[in-house]
Design a protein around this motif. Structure first.
Motif, PDB file in Angstrom:
ATOM      1  N   GLY A  17       0.851  -1.344  -0.034  1.00 10.91           N
ATOM      2  CA  GLY A  17       0.073   0.134  -0.058  1.00 10.91           C
ATOM      3  C   GLY A  17       0.887   1.342  -0.103  1.00 10.91           C
ATOM      4  N   ARG A  18       0.199   2.264   0.401  1.00 11.74           N
ATOM      5  CA  ARG A  18       1.020   3.466   0.229  1.00 11.74           C
ATOM      6  C   ARG A  18       1.738   3.762   1.601  1.00 11.74           C
ATOM      7  N   VAL A  19       3.054   4.282   1.290  1.00 11.44           N
ATOM      8  CA  VAL A  19       3.861   4.507   2.548  1.00 11.44           C
ATOM      9  C   VAL A  19       4.237   5.900   2.218  1.00 11.44           C
ATOM     10  N   GLY A  20       4.158   6.811   3.335  1.00  7.57           N
ATOM     11  CA  GLY A  20       4.653   8.342   3.054  1.00  7.57           C
ATOM     12  C   GLY A  20       3.617   9.047   2.706  1.00  7.57           C
ATOM     13  N   ALA A  21       3.861  10.423   2.542  1.00  6.51           N
ATOM     14  CA  ALA A  21       2.919  11.351   2.381  1.00  6.51           C
ATOM     15  C   ALA A  21       2.518  11.512   0.995  1.00  6.51           C
ATOM     16  N   HIS A  22       1.077  11.250   0.804  1.00  5.75           N
ATOM     17  CA  HIS A  22       0.801  11.468  -0.799  1.00  5.75           C
ATOM     18  C   HIS A  22      -0.179  12.624  -0.875  1.00  5.75           C
ATOM     19  N   ARG A  23       0.276  13.613  -1.670  1.00  8.95           N
ATOM     20  CA  ARG A  23      -0.411  14.843  -1.777  1.00  8.95           C
ATOM     21  C   ARG A  23      -1.090  14.942  -3.007  1.00  8.95           C
ATOM     22  N   ALA A  24      -1.325  14.013  -3.605  1.00  5.69           N
ATOM     23  CA  ALA A  24      -2.212  13.962  -5.021  1.00  5.69           C
ATOM     24  C   ALA A  24      -3.582  14.432  -4.684  1.00  5.69           C
ATOM     25  N   GLU A  25      -4.094  15.193  -5.599  1.00  5.38           N
ATOM     26  CA  GLU A  25      -5.676  15.509  -5.470  1.00  5.38           C
ATOM     27  C   GLU A  25      -6.313  14.452  -6.023  1.00  5.38           C
ATOM     28  N   ALA A  26      -7.718  14.636  -5.443  1.00  3.21           N
ATOM     29  CA  ALA A  26      -8.731  13.594  -5.789  1.00  3.21           C
ATOM     30  C   ALA A  26      -9.093  13.672  -7.203  1.00  3.21           C
ATOM     31  N   PRO A  27      -9.171  12.553  -7.773  1.00  5.39           N
ATOM     32  CA  PRO A  27      -9.503  12.578  -9.343  1.00  5.39           C
ATOM     33  C   PRO A  27     -11.058  13.269  -9.430  1.00  5.39           C
ATOM     34  N   GLY A  28     -11.080  13.811 -10.535  1.00  7.85           N
ATOM     35  CA  GLY A  28     -12.372  14.346 -10.625  1.00  7.85           C
ATOM     36  C   GLY A  28     -12.965  15.444 -10.349  1.00  7.85           C
ATOM     37  N   MET A  29     -12.338  15.838  -9.086  1.00 11.10           N
ATOM     38  CA  MET A  29     -12.882  17.260  -8.637  1.00 11.10           C
ATOM     39  C   MET A  29     -12.121  18.395  -8.974  1.00 11.10           C
ATOM     40  N   ASN A  30     -10.938  18.040  -9.488  1.00 13.16           N
ATOM     41  CA  ASN A  30      -9.931  19.081 -10.101  1.00 13.16           C
ATOM     42  C   ASN A  30     -10.493  19.855 -11.089  1.00 13.16           C
ATOM     43  N   GLY A  31     -11.317  19.413 -12.018  1.00  7.05           N
ATOM     44  CA  GLY A  31     -11.536  19.894 -13.406  1.00  7.05           C
ATOM     45  C   GLY A  31     -12.777  21.243 -12.939  1.00  7.05           C
ATOM     46  N   TRP A  32     -13.770  20.750 -12.014  1.00  9.45           N
ATOM     47  CA  TRP A  32     -14.583  21.756 -11.533  1.00  9.45           C
ATOM     48  C   TRP A  32     -14.200  22.936 -10.651  1.00  9.45           C
ATOM     49  N   ILE A  33     -12.991  22.636 -10.179  1.00  6.31           N
ATOM     50  CA  ILE A  33     -12.236  23.595  -9.016  1.00  6.31           C
ATOM     51  C   ILE A  33     -11.834  24.588 -10.195  1.00  6.31           C
ATOM     52  N   VAL A  34     -11.132  24.014 -10.898  1.00  4.76           N
ATOM     53  CA  VAL A  34     -10.191  24.886 -11.997  1.00  4.76           C
ATOM     54  C   VAL A  34     -11.365  25.728 -12.935  1.00  4.76           C
ATOM     55  N   LEU A  35     -12.316  25.084 -13.347  1.00  4.88           N
ATOM     56  CA  LEU A  35     -13.470  25.916 -13.994  1.00  4.88           C
ATOM     57  C   LEU A  35     -13.994  27.045 -13.110  1.00  4.88           C
ATOM     58  N   LEU A  36     -14.127  26.794 -11.989  1.00  2.00           N
ATOM     59  CA  LEU A  36     -14.678  27.832 -11.157  1.00  2.00           C
ATOM     60  C   LEU A  36     -13.976  28.926 -10.865  1.00  2.00           C
ATOM     61  N   TRP A  37     -12.473  28.596 -10.617  1.00  2.00           N
ATOM     62  CA  TRP A  37     -11.444  29.640 -10.444  1.00  2.00           C
ATOM     63  C   TRP A  37     -11.296  30.418 -11.694  1.00  2.00           C
ATOM     64  N   SER A  38     -11.261  29.833 -12.900  1.00  2.00           N
ATOM     65  CA  SER A  38     -11.149  30.267 -14.164  1.00  2.00           C
ATOM     66  C   SER A  38     -12.192  31.421 -14.482  1.00  2.00           C
ATOM     67  N   PHE A  39     -13.593  31.077 -14.056  1.00  2.00           N
ATOM     68  CA  PHE A  39     -14.609  31.664 -14.100  1.00  2.00           C
ATOM     69  C   PHE A  39     -14.363  33.100 -13.329  1.00  2.00           C
ATOM     70  N   VAL A  40     -14.115  32.684 -11.944  1.00  2.00           N
ATOM     71  CA  VAL A  40     -13.923  34.076 -11.026  1.00  2.00           C
ATOM     72  C   VAL A  40     -12.917  34.880 -11.577  1.00  2.00           C
ATOM     73  N   ALA A  41     -11.984  34.228 -12.245  1.00  2.00           N
ATOM     74  CA  ALA A  41     -10.651  35.239 -12.477  1.00  2.00           C
ATOM     75  C   ALA A  41     -11.319  36.023 -14.037  1.00  2.00           C
ATOM     76  N   ALA A  42     -11.849  35.470 -14.878  1.00  2.00           N
ATOM     77  CA  ALA A  42     -12.193  36.232 -15.901  1.00  2.00           C
ATOM     78  C   ALA A  42     -13.386  37.083 -15.585  1.00  2.00           C
ATOM     79  N   LEU A  43     -14.219  37.102 -14.767  1.00  2.65           N
ATOM     80  CA  LEU A  43     -15.102  38.011 -14.270  1.00  2.65           C
ATOM     81  C   LEU A  43     -14.388  39.204 -13.593  1.00  2.65           C
ATOM     82  N   VAL A  44     -13.601  38.807 -12.694  1.00  2.00           N
ATOM     83  CA  VAL A  44     -12.739  39.975 -12.092  1.00  2.00           C
ATOM     84  C   VAL A  44     -12.136  40.933 -13.336  1.00  2.00           C
ATOM     85  N   LEU A  45     -11.501  40.171 -14.077  1.00  2.00           N
ATOM     86  CA  LEU A  45     -10.923  40.924 -15.470  1.00  2.00           C
ATOM     87  C   LEU A  45     -11.811  41.785 -16.109  1.00  2.00           C
TER      88      LEU A  45
END
Length: 192
Positions: A17-45
Motif C-alpha cells: 500500500g502507500r507509504v509516506g505522504a501522498h499529496r495527490a489531488e482527488a481525481p474528478g474534483m480537479n476539473g470543476w475547481i479549475v473551471l470555477l477559479w477560471s470563471f471568477v478570474a475572468a469575471l474579475v478581469l
C-alpha cells in the motif's frame, strides 16, 4: 562502515500500500475547481477592464472635486420709504378701494398730503401693480408692494406726467385681484 542504530520504526511490518505522504489531488474534483477559479478570474478581469475603460474615458471620476452648492439669490425685500409720494388709482368697479388703501398707507407712516387717491379711467385692470420710474426707486416700490399685500412691481414712466411736484412718486393701480366683486368672466368686464 558502521551500521546504524536500530529504533522502534525498524520493527514496523512492511505492508503493501502507500507509504509516506501522498499529496495527490482527488481525481474528478480537479476539473470543476479549475473551471470555477477560471470563471471568477475572468469575471474579475472583465469588471476591472470595464471600470478602467470608464475611468480612462472620463465617464467615472475616482476622486470628484467638491462642487460648491449654489446659494440662492436673495429676493429683494424692498424698503418702506415714506419720503415718496404715492398716487393710488382704483381700476376696479368697487368704490372706495383707493381710499381704503390711502388710509392703510397713512396708518403706516405716510403723510396725508403725499398720498393721493383717485379712480382710474379703466375698471378692468387685472393685477394690482406698483409702478416706479427710475431704477433707484425699485426698492421703495418693492417695499410698498409688500406693505399693501404683495402687489406686482413694474418700471414705467407712464404715470410720471401725473407728478406735478419734484418729489419722487410711486403709483399704485388697484386691480381686480383686490376687488371684492371681481367679474367672473371676461364678458362681464365693463368697457373702459
Amino acid at each position: 562502515m558502521s551500521k546504524p542504530n536500530r529504533d522502534r520504526f525498524d520493527d514496523v511490518p512492511r505492508s503493501s500500500g502507500r507509504v509516506g505522504a501522498h499529496r495527490a489531488e482527488a481525481p474528478g474534483m480537479n476539473g470543476w475547481i479549475v473551471l470555477l477559479w477560471s470563471f471568477v478570474a475572468a469575471l474579475v478581469l472583465i469588471i476591472g477592464g470595464i471600470f478602467g475603460s470608464l475611468v480612462v474615458m472620463g465617464r467615472i471620476t475616482l476622486f470628484p472635486e467638491a462642487v460648491p452648492t449654489a446659494t440662492p439669490t436673495p429676493e429683494e425685500t424692498g424698503v418702506v420709504d415714506t419720503a415718496y409720494s404715492v398716487l393710488i388709482l382704483n381700476a376696479t368697479a368697487d368704490e372706495g378701494l383707493d381710499e381704503q388703501m390711502r388710509e392703510t398707507l397713512i396708518n403706516n407712516g405716510w403723510a396725508a398730503d403725499v398720498v393721493f387717491a383717485s379712480d382710474s379711467t379703466s375698471q378692468d385692470f387685472t393685477t394690482t401693480t406698483v409702478y416706479y420710474v427710475a431704477d433707484e426707486d425699485e426698492l421703495a416700490a418693492i417695499g410698498l408692494a409688500g406693505l399693501i399685500g404683495g402687489a406686482d412691481v413694474q418700471q414705467s414712466d407712464f404715470y410720471a406726467a401725473m407728478n406735478d411736484t419734484e418729489q419722487k412718486q410711486l403709483t399704485v393701480v388697484i386691480g381686480l385681484d383686490d376687488s371684492a366683486n371681481p367679474p367672473s368672466s371676461p364678458e362681464e368686464t365693463p368697457a373702459p
